[in-house]
Design an enzyme around this catalytic site. Structure first.
Site, PDB file in Angstrom:
ATOM      1  N   CYS A   8       0.865  -1.174   0.000  1.00 59.86           N
ATOM      2  CA  CYS A   8       0.000   0.000   0.000  1.00 59.86           C
ATOM      3  C   CYS A   8       0.901   1.223   0.000  1.00 59.86           C
ATOM      4  O   CYS A   8       1.564   1.510   0.998  1.00 59.86           O
ATOM      5  CB  CYS A   8      -0.931   0.032   1.207  1.00 59.86           C
ATOM      6  SG  CYS A   8      -1.919   1.566   1.283  1.00 59.86           S
ATOM      7  N   MET A  12      -4.358   5.104  -5.520  1.00 58.97           N
ATOM      8  CA  MET A  12      -3.510   4.287  -4.661  1.00 58.97           C
ATOM      9  C   MET A  12      -2.061   4.749  -4.841  1.00 58.97           C
ATOM     10  O   MET A  12      -1.634   5.051  -5.965  1.00 58.97           O
ATOM     11  CB  MET A  12      -3.623   2.821  -5.047  1.00 58.97           C
ATOM     12  CG  MET A  12      -5.053   2.285  -5.031  1.00 58.97           C
ATOM     13  SD  MET A  12      -5.996   2.685  -6.530  1.00 58.97           S
ATOM     14  CE  MET A  12      -5.377   1.426  -7.632  1.00 58.97           C
TER      15      MET A  12
END
Length: 397
Positions: free
Chosen positions: A104, A319
């Site tokens: 992430c 993201m």
């Protein structure tokens, strides 16, 4: 009938970039959850509140979106030249599994501050005022992230005036360098930045057709397609995609076809248990649009438009790992991302996403006739939202 009491586990709830997650120190986890396996996964599922057939995660810390159904485990690194190991778990909302297949990028911004505040960095390295460089080993994908964390009065600085589209309030800027972001692990799509060997391929998608696609493994495996090829403009917001079941099914079909072509899965059925990777994104040339906040983004403000899906739905912003993929692909002539940005060699792009704009840079060069990207660079912010103990039923894992 006996009922198991709840147990307490030290934890911190952090925002990193446009995501939120529950952070743990490895040594604070119950012993059977300190190693990978069913017990760890069951614990993290219960912490977040999954699987939830209502898709709300009411009985957990999750926020019922891909951006808020996240967990992180931090440990002292044994790898030379690194301070901490960072392991990321993307928790499914409605299914009983945790996806460990990728990083992430947004929560990466919170790893350095967490490491400093939780005793992983020697006190002698922390100035009264200045910056601490934290070298992070991203354990999911085997890559180095260098985080530059601001320090004020000997403490991590969290407040500031750095604004990040997709985050309501300003905070302190954390600069991140994703070193050598292209894949070199066999499990990451054949050990190549471009697993197929091409910067653009014809991707045959059952029921959709043949699409031009750039399939890249940098930051996170990502499949880029042209917006116009699937009937979009690149100015879409979440409501335009996420309320359309037919569109979401199409994107999942594209994702599965790309995952097969990239060598990430061997059979289409495996895509169901690998939701976090690869990502699917569609690109377009600059155009004006109103972001989800109402902010007007003008065509002249950006080099291109990008919309990306995460865990089956359109992301509300971008993201962080996909931003790395965007910056990397933009720096390499001939990719769909590069062409949407106008082509040629470039060191940085500013792209438009549903919440606004983001700038990401990448350093690319040719080595023995092949493109190599040494690092991708971007700025995010991070802030502690809550710290203390997570409680879960003692028999939940």
């Amino acid at each position: 009938m006996a009922h198991a009491p709840q147990i307490k586990i030290p934890a911190t709830y952090l925002r990193g970039g446009t995501s939120k997650g529950v952070f743990f120190r490895l040594q604070d986890l119950p012993e059977r959850a300190q190693v990978p396996g069913a017990a760890r996964d069951a614990l993290l599922l219960r912490v977040i509140g999954s699987p939830d057939p209502y898709a709300k995660q009411i009985d957990g810390m999750g926020g019922a979106t891909s951006s808020t159904s996240k967990t992180v485990i931090i440990s002292q690194s044994t790898r030379p030249g690194h301070d901490v190991d960072y392991l990321f778990g993307q928790v499914s909302i409605d299914s009983p599994f945790v996806d460990w297949s990728g990083n992430c990028g947004n929560l990466s911004a919170a790893v350095g501050p967490f490491a400093i505040s939780n005793g992983f960095i020697e006190a002698s390295r922390i100035p009264r005022n200045g910056t601490v460089t934290v070298r992070i080993w991203q354990a999911n994908i085997g890559k180095t992230i260098v985080s530059h964390v601001p320090i004020t009065d000997g403490q991590v600085q969290e407040t500031g005036d750095f604004e990040l589209d997709g985050v309501t309030f300003p905070a302190a800027e954390v600069q991140l360098e994703f070193m050598d972001p292209a894949a070199d692990e066999p499990d990451a799509g054949g050990g190549s930045m471009f697993p197929t060997g091409n910067v653009v391929d014809d991707l045959v998608v059952p029921g959709v057709g043949t699409l031009k696609a750039t399939m890249i493994n940098a930051g996170i495996p990502t499949i880029f397609i042209n917006a116009e090829a699937i009937g979009y403009t690149g100015t879409e917001l979440q409501r335009d995609i996420n309320s359309d079941a037919k569109a979401l099914a199409m994107f999942e079909t594209i994702r599965t076809a790309g995952a097969l072509r990239m060598g990430l899965i061997k059979d289409a059925s495996e895509a169901k248990t690998r939701q976090h990777t690869p990502k699917v994104a569609f690109v377009a040339r600059p155009a004006s649009y109103a972001a989800s906040s109402g902010k007007q983004v003008e065509a002249g403000d950006v080099d291109l438009l990008v919309r990306a899906l995460s865990m089956g739905v359109l992301h509300h912003a971008m993201m962080g790992t996909a931003a790395v993929a965007i910056g990397t692909a933009a720096s390499i002539p001939g990719t769909l991302v590069n062409l949407a940005a106008g082509g040629g060699e470039r060191e940085a792009v500013r792209f438009g996403h549903p919440s606004g704009t983001l700038r990401v840079g990448a350093e690319a060069k040719r080595v023995d006739g092949e493109w190599v990207v040494t690092k991708a660079i971007m700025s995010r912010s991070a802030r502690v939202l809550m710290e203390g103990w997570i409680r879960v039923p003692g028999d939940a894992f």
